[in-house]
Design a protein around this motif. Structure first.
Motif, PDB file in Angstrom:
ATOM      1  N   SER A   1       0.846  -1.185   0.000  1.00  0.00           N
ATOM      2  CA  SER A   1       0.000   0.000   0.000  1.00  0.00           C
ATOM      3  C   SER A   1       0.883   1.237   0.000  1.00  0.00           C
ATOM      4  O   SER A   1       2.019   1.207   0.489  1.00  0.00           O
TER       5      SER A   1
ATOM      6  N   THR B   1      -6.093   1.422   7.916  1.00  0.00           N
ATOM      7  CA  THR B   1      -6.057   1.369   6.459  1.00  0.00           C
ATOM      8  C   THR B   1      -6.687   0.053   6.007  1.00  0.00           C
ATOM      9  O   THR B   1      -7.031  -0.806   6.820  1.00  0.00           O
TER      10      THR B   1
ATOM     11  N   CYS C   1      -5.098  -2.262   4.864  1.00  0.00           N
ATOM     12  CA  CYS C   1      -4.166  -3.351   5.186  1.00  0.00           C
ATOM     13  C   CYS C   1      -4.791  -4.324   6.179  1.00  0.00           C
ATOM     14  O   CYS C   1      -4.494  -5.526   6.145  1.00  0.00           O
TER      15      CYS C   1
ATOM     16  N   TYR D   1       1.998  -4.284   3.862  1.00  0.00           N
ATOM     17  CA  TYR D   1       2.948  -3.264   4.306  1.00  0.00           C
ATOM     18  C   TYR D   1       2.673  -1.959   3.565  1.00  0.00           C
ATOM     19  O   TYR D   1       2.217  -1.957   2.421  1.00  0.00           O
ATOM     20  N   VAL D   2       2.990  -0.863   4.251  1.00  0.00           N
ATOM     21  CA  VAL D   2       2.725   0.472   3.721  1.00  0.00           C
ATOM     22  C   VAL D   2       4.025   1.237   3.547  1.00  0.00           C
ATOM     23  O   VAL D   2       4.901   1.197   4.430  1.00  0.00           O
TER      24      VAL D   2
ATOM     25  N   SER E   1       2.585   7.441   4.974  1.00  0.00           N
ATOM     26  CA  SER E   1       3.272   6.791   6.097  1.00  0.00           C
ATOM     27  C   SER E   1       4.481   7.583   6.571  1.00  0.00           C
ATOM     28  O   SER E   1       5.250   7.083   7.393  1.00  0.00           O
TER      29      SER E   1
ATOM     30  N   GLU F   1      -0.439   4.217   1.295  1.00  0.00           N
ATOM     31  CA  GLU F   1      -1.076   5.168   2.204  1.00  0.00           C
ATOM     32  C   GLU F   1      -0.001   6.100   2.773  1.00  0.00           C
ATOM     33  O   GLU F   1       1.173   5.728   2.866  1.00  0.00           O
TER      34      GLU F   1
ATOM     35  N   SER G   1       1.508   1.791  12.888  1.00  0.00           N
ATOM     36  CA  SER G   1       0.639   2.910  12.537  1.00  0.00           C
ATOM     37  C   SER G   1      -0.389   3.154  13.635  1.00  0.00           C
ATOM     38  O   SER G   1      -0.782   2.240  14.354  1.00  0.00           O
TER      39      SER G   1
END
Length: 425
Positions: free
Chosen positions: A179, A372, A374, A385-386, A183, A181, A368
């Motif tokens: 992902s 998300t 995830c 994993y982001v 971070s 997103e 985090s």
């Protein structure tokens, strides 16, 4: 030029990439209400221009999900899924301070401006561009790659990622999910869970002068909520030993504060309670007989919602609030367990190596705070994993994202998938 170098060179056409992101930002897709059909067209038009086939999966016609997949021709191998969302936070028309149209997509001072560019149109555009570059080099890849651009992340994924995994997990789950997103240019391996609850306090009402008859629902609710905060935030979670050790590493905690703000490390491994709403009373000189509230409890890895609810039930049952009735209701649709992926998956070092090699600092790996998509992969047993841009200005007035970070994230994801499926040839 090696195939990997050629792959990287195809991602150097920054002008066209910027224009693609601008088009996506200029096309509103706030959720709620969640209609993403226009923004979906921006992405499907791009895929069509690259001769990449795709399908739309739309359990809700106003919230289509774009899915695409291809097989490498160099042999068998793992399946990598790139997942991003196109729905965004809405814009409150009464919020002051916007210096541009909230959907301007303006490119100024190295940044793209507009609602949703941070969360997560910059990241989603990166994944689409990375996927297209990998598709063009599929003759060098083993295994397969899937792209899932979903429309319902901001409200839980019922019509988006959650739906895809419930209906076709083997196809859209894969062996690992990546992902983009926001971070903070760190690798994220876990996220807190959420326990959302509504509550009602009811008691005797009276004239505002006669507090001998009743303290009133608001005062009782306030005392109860103070007890809730103290009790829940004192719970000690019980994460797996390797996660517990990692979460107490001073370097990890320092990286948490750097990525998410000073003090975040003090709560990243602990439960927190936010009293999100409270409402009661009819008139200032009346003792209220009714008060309602909502709680947002964040659950770290190693703490279950049931443990928190047992603590809350104990507070109600101990007799302190016998002059009132207190009822709590779990909001199931908005409550999710904490999730995490293994901290030694090979993709982690690949992300770190590529981020460092293309001109960035070697990223840290941290947990985090927020949720998300995830989580849906992790619940389904798929490591997720982001790696994405800075979250600063996310969902705020004058939201904007760095173009340099956008290009960087695109390259990191493309090269990481390359290393998983091909390596240098």
């Amino acid at each position: 030029m090696s195939p990997k170098s050629d792959l990287l060179s195809t991602l150097n056409n920054t002008q066209s990439q910027i224009q693609f992101l601008q088009s996506l930002v200029r096309t509103p897709s706030p959720n709620p209400p969640g209609n993403t059909t226009a923004a979906t067209t921006i992405i499907t038009d791009y895929l069509h221009s690259q001769n990449i086939s795709y399908n739309l999966i739309s359990p809700d016609p106003s919230k289509p999900n774009i899915v695409s997949e291809f097989n490498g021709t160099a042999g068998d191998g793992p399946r990598i899924v790139l997942n991003g969302h196109i729905d965004t936070f809405p814009v409150d028309p009464n919020t002051p301070g916007w210096t541009r149209d909230p959907y301007s997509g303006a490119y100024s001072n190295g940044r793209i401006h507009g609602r949703g560019v941070v969360d997560m149109k910059s990241g989603t555009a990166s994944l689409v561009l990375a996927y297209a570059a990998l598709y063009a080099h599929r003759q060098f890849l083993s295994g397969s790659v899937a792209l899932c651009v979903v429309s319902d992340e901001e409200t839980g994924g019922k019509f988006g990622t959650k739906y895809l995994l419930q209906t076709e997990k083997d196809r859209w789950g894969g062996d690992v999910m990546l992902s983009a997103e926001p971070s903070g240019m760190s690798v994220r391996f876990s996220e807190k869970g959420t326990l959302r609850m509504g509550g009602v306090v009811a008691c005797k009402g009276a004239h505002g002068a006669y507090l001998n008859l009743s303290k009133g629902a608001i005062r009782i609710a306030t005392a109860f909520l103070n007890d809730v905060v103290r009790a829940v935030e004192s719970i000690r979670p019980n994460p797996p030993p390797d996660i517990a050790k990692y979460m107490t590493d001073p370097d990890v905690l320092s990286a948490v504060d750097e990525a998410m703000g000073p003090g975040t490390s003090s709560i990243i491994g602990k439960p927190t309670v936010n009293i999100g709403t409270i409402n009661g009373g009819v008139k200032v000189n009346m003792i209220p007989d009714y008060c309602e509230f909502e709680l947002d409890t964040r659950l770290p890895v190693g703490l279950l919602a049931e443990e928190v609810m047992d603590v809350l039930d104990g507070i109600i049952a101990d007799g302190k609030y016998s002059d009132a009735s207190i009822e709590l209701t779990k909001q199931d649709a908005a409550s999710n367990p904490a999730s995490f992926s293994t901290i030694d998956h090979p993709v982690i070092d690949l992300i770190k190596n590529n981020a460092e090699d293309i001109g960035g600092l070697r990223p840290s790996m941290i947990p985090s705070m927020g949720a998300t998509d995830c989580k849906h992969y992790r619940y389904a047993g798929v490591p997720a994993y982001v790696y994405g841009c800075s979250p600063l200005s996310m969902a705020s007035v004058n939201e904007s994202a760095s173009v340099d970070e956008f290009i960087h994230v695109t390259k990191v994801h493309a090269l990481t998938v390359w290393d998983l499926l091909a390596g240098e040839l």
